[in-house]
Design a protein around this motif. Sequence first.
Motif, PDB file in Angstrom:
ATOM      1  N   ALA A 734       0.511  -0.424  -0.357  1.00  0.00           N
ATOM      2  CA  ALA A 734       0.186  -0.192   0.075  1.00  0.00           C
ATOM      3  C   ALA A 734       0.936   1.448   0.069  1.00  0.00           C
ATOM      4  CB  ALA A 734      -1.257   0.200   1.269  1.00  0.00           C
ATOM      5  N   SER A 735       0.158   1.561  -0.477  1.00  0.00           N
ATOM      6  CA  SER A 735       0.576   3.757  -0.253  1.00  0.00           C
ATOM      7  C   SER A 735       0.132   4.728  -0.118  1.00  0.00           C
ATOM      8  CB  SER A 735       1.572   3.841  -2.371  1.00  0.00           C
ATOM      9  OG  SER A 735       2.347   2.881  -2.715  1.00  0.00           O
ATOM     10  N   LEU A 736       0.558   5.212   0.213  1.00  0.00           N
ATOM     11  CA  LEU A 736       0.259   7.182   0.976  1.00  0.00           C
ATOM     12  C   LEU A 736       1.252   7.875  -0.075  1.00  0.00           C
ATOM     13  CD1 LEU A 736      -1.530   8.042   3.017  1.00  0.00           C
ATOM     14  CD2 LEU A 736      -0.046   9.019   4.929  1.00  0.00           C
ATOM     15  N   ASP A 739       1.134  15.419  -1.515  1.00  0.00           N
ATOM     16  CA  ASP A 739       1.054  16.505  -1.891  1.00  0.00           C
ATOM     17  C   ASP A 739       1.471  17.647  -1.153  1.00  0.00           C
ATOM     18  OD1 ASP A 739       2.240  18.053  -3.773  1.00  0.00           O
ATOM     19  OD2 ASP A 739      -0.049  17.965  -5.513  1.00  0.00           O
ATOM     20  N   SER A 740       2.229  17.969  -0.019  1.00  0.00           N
ATOM     21  CA  SER A 740       2.647  18.461   0.364  1.00  0.00           C
ATOM     22  C   SER A 740       2.666  19.821   0.466  1.00  0.00           C
ATOM     23  CB  SER A 740       3.219  17.596   1.209  1.00  0.00           C
ATOM     24  OG  SER A 740       4.810  18.053   1.640  1.00  0.00           O
ATOM     25  N   GLY A 741       3.535  20.603   0.781  1.00  0.00           N
ATOM     26  CA  GLY A 741       3.823  22.138   0.560  1.00  0.00           C
ATOM     27  C   GLY A 741       5.538  22.547   0.780  1.00  0.00           C
ATOM     28  N   PHE A 742       6.034  21.334   1.065  1.00  0.00           N
ATOM     29  CA  PHE A 742       7.197  20.781   0.853  1.00  0.00           C
ATOM     30  C   PHE A 742       7.724  19.838  -0.225  1.00  0.00           C
ATOM     31  CE2 PHE A 742       6.707  22.055   5.344  1.00  0.00           C
ATOM     32  CZ  PHE A 742       7.995  23.768   5.503  1.00  0.00           C
ATOM     33  N   GLY A 743       6.342  19.567  -1.534  1.00  0.00           N
ATOM     34  CA  GLY A 743       6.605  18.643  -2.193  1.00  0.00           C
ATOM     35  C   GLY A 743       6.061  17.126  -2.357  1.00  0.00           C
ATOM     36  N   PRO A 744       5.908  16.672  -3.188  1.00  0.00           N
ATOM     37  CA  PRO A 744       5.222  15.421  -3.228  1.00  0.00           C
ATOM     38  C   PRO A 744       6.782  14.607  -2.010  1.00  0.00           C
ATOM     39  CG  PRO A 744       6.684  15.776  -5.330  1.00  0.00           C
ATOM     40  CD  PRO A 744       6.603  16.911  -4.742  1.00  0.00           C
ATOM     41  N   LEU A 745       5.719  14.216  -2.228  1.00  0.00           N
ATOM     42  CA  LEU A 745       5.733  13.222  -0.581  1.00  0.00           C
ATOM     43  C   LEU A 745       5.156  11.067  -0.931  1.00  0.00           C
ATOM     44  CD1 LEU A 745       6.612  13.086   3.525  1.00  0.00           C
ATOM     45  CD2 LEU A 745       4.864  11.495   1.998  1.00  0.00           C
ATOM     46  N   ARG A 746       6.188  10.607  -0.933  1.00  0.00           N
ATOM     47  CA  ARG A 746       5.233   8.806  -0.920  1.00  0.00           C
ATOM     48  C   ARG A 746       5.859   7.716   0.170  1.00  0.00           C
ATOM     49  NH1 ARG A 746       4.473   5.233  -6.857  1.00  0.00           N
ATOM     50  NH2 ARG A 746       3.500   3.500  -5.026  1.00  0.00           N
ATOM     51  N   VAL A 747       5.155   7.185   0.326  1.00  0.00           N
ATOM     52  CA  VAL A 747       5.318   6.142   1.357  1.00  0.00           C
ATOM     53  C   VAL A 747       4.959   4.602   0.962  1.00  0.00           C
ATOM     54  CG1 VAL A 747       5.314   5.591   4.147  1.00  0.00           C
ATOM     55  CG2 VAL A 747       5.090   7.503   3.551  1.00  0.00           C
ATOM     56  N   ASN A 748       5.653   4.055   0.840  1.00  0.00           N
ATOM     57  CA  ASN A 748       5.227   2.387   0.491  1.00  0.00           C
ATOM     58  C   ASN A 748       5.468   1.638   1.620  1.00  0.00           C
ATOM     59  OD1 ASN A 748       5.058   2.846  -2.536  1.00  0.00           O
ATOM     60  ND2 ASN A 748       6.687   2.883  -3.206  1.00  0.00           N
ATOM     61  N   PHE A 749       4.758   1.250   1.477  1.00  0.00           N
ATOM     62  CA  PHE A 749       4.677  -0.803   2.651  1.00  0.00           C
ATOM     63  C   PHE A 749       4.392  -1.588   2.057  1.00  0.00           C
ATOM     64  CE2 PHE A 749       2.683   3.098   5.317  1.00  0.00           C
ATOM     65  CZ  PHE A 749       3.388   3.000   6.246  1.00  0.00           C
ATOM     66  N   PHE A 764       9.869  -0.937   4.147  1.00  0.00           N
ATOM     67  CA  PHE A 764       8.999   1.040   4.347  1.00  0.00           C
ATOM     68  C   PHE A 764      10.307   1.421   3.509  1.00  0.00           C
ATOM     69  CE2 PHE A 764      10.014   5.033   6.317  1.00  0.00           C
ATOM     70  CZ  PHE A 764       8.813   5.254   6.311  1.00  0.00           C
ATOM     71  N   ARG A 765       9.880   2.195   2.552  1.00  0.00           N
ATOM     72  CA  ARG A 765      10.418   3.261   2.482  1.00  0.00           C
ATOM     73  C   ARG A 765      10.058   4.223   1.371  1.00  0.00           C
ATOM     74  NH1 ARG A 765      13.997   2.154  -1.652  1.00  0.00           N
ATOM     75  NH2 ARG A 765      14.602   3.757  -3.833  1.00  0.00           N
ATOM     76  N   LEU A 766      10.539   5.499   2.024  1.00  0.00           N
ATOM     77  CA  LEU A 766       9.831   7.153   1.981  1.00  0.00           C
ATOM     78  C   LEU A 766      10.404   7.669   0.664  1.00  0.00           C
ATOM     79  CD1 LEU A 766       8.500   9.263   4.702  1.00  0.00           C
ATOM     80  CD2 LEU A 766      10.513  10.068   3.458  1.00  0.00           C
ATOM     81  N   THR A 767      10.208   8.102   0.199  1.00  0.00           N
ATOM     82  CA  THR A 767      10.572   8.873  -1.157  1.00  0.00           C
ATOM     83  C   THR A 767       9.642  10.933  -0.767  1.00  0.00           C
ATOM     84  OG1 THR A 767       9.643   9.160  -2.975  1.00  0.00           O
ATOM     85  CG2 THR A 767      11.904   7.412  -2.067  1.00  0.00           C
ATOM     86  N   ALA A 768      10.774  11.487  -0.491  1.00  0.00           N
ATOM     87  CA  ALA A 768      10.208  13.510  -0.732  1.00  0.00           C
ATOM     88  C   ALA A 768      11.186  14.026  -0.714  1.00  0.00           C
ATOM     89  CB  ALA A 768       9.753  13.444   0.529  1.00  0.00           C
ATOM     90  N   GLY A 769      10.705  15.111  -2.291  1.00  0.00           N
ATOM     91  CA  GLY A 769      11.496  15.764  -2.253  1.00  0.00           C
ATOM     92  C   GLY A 769      10.914  17.165  -2.259  1.00  0.00           C
TER      93      GLY A 769
END
Length: 772
Positions: A734-736, A739-749, A764-769
């Motif tokens: 599952a993914s979360l 679209d935050s003010g600090f860029g797109p964020l994606r969390v994978n479980f 668990f994997r998290l990427t953000a920018g």
Amino acid sequence: MTVDILVRPLRVLLAACALAAATAAPALLAPSAAVAQSAGVVRDIVVLGSRRIEPATIASYLTIGVGDPIEDAALNASVRRLFDTGLFSDASIAVDGGQLIVRVTENPTINRVAFEGNDSITDEILLSSISTRPRRAYTRARAEADAQVVTELYRRAGRYGTSIEPVLIEQPDNRVDLVFEIDESSVTGVNAITFVGNEAFSDRRLRRVIETTESGIFSFALTSDIYDPDRLEFDRELLRQFYLSRGYADFTVLSAIAELAPDREGFFITFTVSEGPVYTFGEQSVVVSAPGLDPAEFEALIGAAPGDTYDSEVVERTIDRMIFLAGQQGFAFVDVRPRATRNPETLTIDIAYELVEGARVYVERIDIEGNARTLDRVIRRQFDLVEGDAFNSREVDAARRRIRGLGFFSRVDVATRRGDSEDRASILVDVEEQSTGSLTFGLGFSTADGPVGEISITERNFLGRGQFVRARLQVAGDFQVYDFAFREPAFLDRDLEAGFDVFLRQEDRSDESSFEETNIGFIPRMEFPVSENARLGLSYTFASDEIRDVRDDASDFIKADEGTAITSAVGYVYTYDLRNDTLEPTAGFLASFGQDFAGVGGDTQYVRTTARARAYTSFFGEDVVGSFEVEGGNITTFGDDIRITDRFFLGGDRFRGFESSGIGPRDRTTDDALGGNNFAIARTEVTFPLGLPDSLGVSGGVFADVGTLWGLDTNNRGGVTVDDDPSLRASVGASLFWDSGFGPLRVNFAFPIVKEDGDKDEFFRLTAGTRF
């Protein structure tokens, strides 16, 4: 006798009153006291009250002069002219016999014009926008008009709550300093966007259609979505195109209202729409009114079948094909007019494409205004028309859309006017430029690489030539990348993109493969269309790949590759795109196939082949989007063994549930990942809203991946045997998305459900920018 004596004085008194009233009436009606006589001529003009302006100059403003008859109309016109000069705060004319006495009160002279409180707009920009200047006479009307001009500048910058007050500071000698006191407001964003009347599509889906967006919860820290009335009008057109491409032929935007919040800090935008039913294509035919054309040839170009959902874009593409075919057959003035007949009972639309001989009108000229920086040819090449071509209004509309799509201009107006004769038409393009350069700082984080930083300088309209230039630095825990990219989107003024990339990459791969790597390369490339939906990209790669700092306990497979190798390769990529949207597709598919041929000089010889296809579909008014993707690749050598830097690796974002380089051939003794010569993977994903407020920008998804990575040129070296069989792996998760003010964020479980011994899991994997 007695009566006559009494009446005669009364008559004299009445006559005197009438004469006095007639004499005083013009003065009462004049803007200032002006006493005149109805007879006589001007013998002299006396000016009183002048200080800076010469009496002779003041006298020259009058509409009456010495020797002219004294008339009420002339005196009143003279007073009005004195006020119209803007030099006087008061003026009057009195008549004393044949002498005109002109009394004036001069306006003060502006000594200095200044601005206070302006931080976001410079003094130079503000001063160039107003009409008031030093050493000119001050008038309240002009000062108030200039204050309104400054207010409009701030509104166009998105600061609708800004107030401007012109203030006078008196100086000696009837001079004043004019100071515009500015109380700047914050950028006025969009608090909320709502839709009324939409049933087929949710507010959330329609917000993704329009350009105007709501201000995010972090907009105060970075950037805020600015309200723009011009963009609001464009949003109405985007909504119309969205619905028409999905069969809603009766769709209309009834209103688009922007209301300023009471605190003047944001707008509430409401679109009221009427959707109507969904139509399908009915009978389609071709009617030829232009002699010499065969209807059967044009019927073969119709792009939809009866029963297909009505799509206005399909109709537009069909018309373009017919016009092109007619032009190839020598009919430059054929116009294709689609006659649509709606059938409310069956909810179908019958279309008859009528080919008629259009008016013989030629393009006389194309004029471009407002582009102080962008070269004319950058705008002109968006037209498929040139001077002397047959005029086509559809091509003009298409050019307007392409010019706007460049992103170089905040406003684009394209108008058609009659030329010097009835068979000539001129096209006027009026644009307003906007900033196209940016200095970007990026911050990010991933569980694989830790903190990631980026600095880049980007210019999308380099030197006004429409070229893209970017210099970028990326730094993370295990890698550093320096690259420079250049793109010319219209090489030789054709639909041919050309450019190059120069890069330096340093990566520490000691955790998964016991070595460090440095890549330096230069890649010139070009891309051009080969059909309506397909493009072909060509490239040449010259790179130096160094494997260094190999650990003593590294695999013998890696030790054999230590050192530097030069790669010289040519390649191509064929892309076929039928997505309904390139950024957020909800239907259609995208496919690509590419190959690289190394061995044109250099130290490596191989053929690398990759293929990828992804299809999209949607449900519940396009709020739920599903996709299915397959991808595969092979690298085959016709020389020495394939080096580890040229092989494929899977894991991380490419195969969720496993670490980067987490699957495939691995030295079981040293636990070093070796990569593989072949891979195949299938991915399926469904994204959907979570029912949270849209302003949070949070959505969810589920996915499943299945694939494999296998194959080495030799699976035995130094007595070590590697299992390189194509064993399948699979994962679900599952993914979360945020679209935050600090860029797109994606969390994978992710959960691996099929794996092999030695594979490296990653739950668990998290990427953000971010960009700011």
